[in-house]
Design an enzyme around this catalytic site. Structure first.
Site, short mmCIF file in Angstrom:
data_model
loop_
_atom_site.label_atom_id
_atom_site.label_comp_id
_atom_site.label_asym_id
_atom_site.label_seq_id
_atom_site.Cartn_x
_atom_site.Cartn_y
_atom_site.Cartn_z
N ASP A 22 19.65 -89.37 -10.69
CA ASP A 22 19.55 -88.09 -11.40
C ASP A 22 18.82 -88.21 -12.73
OD1 ASP A 22 20.80 -86.81 -9.35
OD2 ASP A 22 22.74 -86.58 -10.34
N HIS B 268 20.93 -117.22 -11.00
CA HIS B 268 19.83 -116.31 -10.73
C HIS B 268 19.59 -115.35 -11.90
CE1 HIS B 268 17.49 -113.20 -8.42
NE2 HIS B 268 17.00 -114.29 -7.88
#
Length: 522
Positions: free
Chosen positions: A182, A417
């Protein structure tokens, strides 16, 4: 004795098939009008909550998401609560439990009238392409592929073999990660959409970092997404994968292939920073956030296709992050799973040392690295980093299993990561960029920089957990000729003299191949 000839025969057959397929090519780029995100509707529930959560105007609100389950739940919450739009951009979107949860949430959003746009890099879509194609048949939903392969789409190797004449083009990938709802809230960071990135994998799991963002930075994020969405390097998935098993696909195939809906995620009461799940805050109508100036830094979608390597490097996210690091006055803490600074980066690190800026680096050990050849590039700089005064840490798979701060690893292999930086205790970078040549010149990358001391302190707390509980601290031997690894368990300190937790064969292969692999390929 029969295995070698059999293997050669299979390889020869694969080469013949690949050669025959090499004449394939992408369809002509479709003509399409540019699409831009609509202005944010301030009356949607997500926009209302964002406005109620803190200062308006030029300030961006941010919350770190170090816990995999919370980060996945944040995406699901945004998808379920969106009323107008969802934009989704990932390097990897797997057909596994995590991927299917999100695909179902996106399909449901499209069915209730939300405009859904999904952009996925085409490198790892062999398993997920049929579901992505079926998703694209859902009302209000579009799926596009970045820099797609033309043919032999059953695996990564077969795709490259089918187009050897296009290796230069296909070696450039979109590494960006974005999930926005949105035009009011977004999740950015390092995680791809696969079990391994949310601590749901059985063989390996990644320690990673995302951030939930609200505020004016959303306009920048949506503008970056729109540039990629409208790029000439992007094709609608139906143009690349028109059929599955020779048959056309429709929206009904999505339900047939997706399987039963997964149960609700099991979420701990709080994460390691003391926050409750995002959904609880959304239900309460106000998010706990830190507010500050923020900016998006992103490579253009045509970075690989329209620039030389030198031009790509000069304008890259990598160089913009280096600019932040070089402006540091007191301290830099940086995490990167792949750490190959190159000579220019090494000179920058040495410049920090000369200016008495404290430098702390956390990366993967050889045992934790899922790209062992990249580790050979890092090893070339390891002694010099230590000699320059940098504090260097390498993640330990075994020590990660014993630490539950990021979730239960069980018997899975723990790997780093996370791609983050904290500069002078105020500026925080969270994004997709590794500190290696591929991120600098081959892949497109994206990240967000937020200026807020409290947010920076929370990032430092997360990094400290990994350093002290899940990693080895490195130092040079007294004679400066070798590296030692230190593990602290309570009051006892263990000193190791070779790559910890690695096998003899891992070490041998890296020592043999290390001098032979060009750094530009790492």
């Amino acid at each position: 004795m029969n295995r070698l000839p059999h293997w050669i025969g299979r390889a020869f057959l694969a080469l013949c098939v690949a050669t025959l397929a090499a004449c394939g090519s992408l369809p002509a780029a479709p003509e399409r009008a540019p699409v831009r995100a609509e202005a944010t509707d301030p009356h949607t529930p997500l926009a209302t909550i964002a406005a109620a959560s803190g200062p308006s105007g030029t300030q961006t609100g941010a919350r770190l998401l170090p816990l995999g389950a919370y980060s996945l739940d944040a995406r699901l919450q945004l998808a379920e609560r969106a009323q107008r739009s969802l934009v989704v951009q990932y390097y990897q979107f797997e057909d596994d439990a995590t991927g299917r949860r999100l695909l179902q949430a996106l399909r449901d959003a499209g069915l209730r009238g939300v405009q859904v746009r999904v952009l996925v890099d085409d490198l790892y879509t062999a398993r997920s392409q049929r579901l992505l194609l079926a998703l694209s048949k859902t009302p209000n939903t579009e799926v596009r592929l970045y820099n797609p392969f033309c043919c032999n789409r059953h695996g990564v190797l077969s795709r490259f073999l089918a187009s050897p004449h296009e290796f230069g083009r296909l070696n450039h990938r979109m590494h960006n990660k974005l999930f926005a709802a949105d035009g009011a809230m977004a999740v950015v960071g390092g995680r791809n959409i696969a079990d391994d990135y949310f601590l749901l994998g059985s063989a390996q799991n990644f320690i990673d970092m995302d951030a939930l963002l609200v505020g004016p930075v959303l306009q920048q994020l949506q503008a970056v997404f729109d540039d990629y969405w409208n790029s000439r390097l992007v094709w609608p998935i139906a143009e690349i994968v028109p059929l599955v098993d020779g048959q056309p696909v429709d929206a009904g195939d999505f339900d047939r292939w997706i399987g039963a809906r997964a149960p609700a995620l099991a979420l701990p009461g709080v994460d390691l920073l003391g926050y409750a799940p995002v959904g609880q805050d959304l239900d309460a109508g106000r998010l706990a956030l830190h507010w500050g100036a923020a900016q998006v830094i992103a490579d253009p979608p045509t970075k690989p296709a329209s620039m030389s390597a030198d031009e790509a490097l000069a304008t890259s996210v990598t160089m913009q992050v280096w600019g932040l690091l070089l402006a540091a006055r007191d301290e830099v803490e940086l995490t990167s799973p792949y750490l190959v600074p190159g000579e220019k980066g090494m000179a920058a690190f040495q410049d920090l040392a000369q200016r008495k800026v404290r430098l702390t680096l956390l990366t993967n050990s050889l045992a934790a690295n899922d790209e062992p050849l990249v580790h050979t590039g890092y090893v070339r700089y390891r002694k010099r980093l230590l000699a320059s005064g940098a504090s260097l840490y390498e993640l330990s798979p075994e020590r990660t299993r014993a630490d539950e701060q990021f979730g239960m690893f069980g018997k899975s292999l723990g790997r780093l990561h996370s791609k983050t930086a904290v500069i002078d205790g105020r500026q925080v970078f969270v994004g997709s960029m590794n500190l290696d040549p591929r991120s600098a010149t081959k892949n497109t990358e994206m990240g967000v920089v937020v200026d807020n001391a409290a947010l920076a302190q929370e990032m430092l707390r997360v990094i400290e957990v990994s350093k002290t509980r899940s990693a080895y601290r490195l130092r040079l031997r007294d004679d400066g000729q070798a590296v030692e690894w230190l593990a602290l368990d309570g009051a006892a300190e263990t000193v190791l003299t070779d790559e910890p937790e690695s096998t003899f064969w891992q070490r041998l292969v890296n020592r043999l191949l290390g001098p032979l692999v060009p750094e530009t390929l790492l």
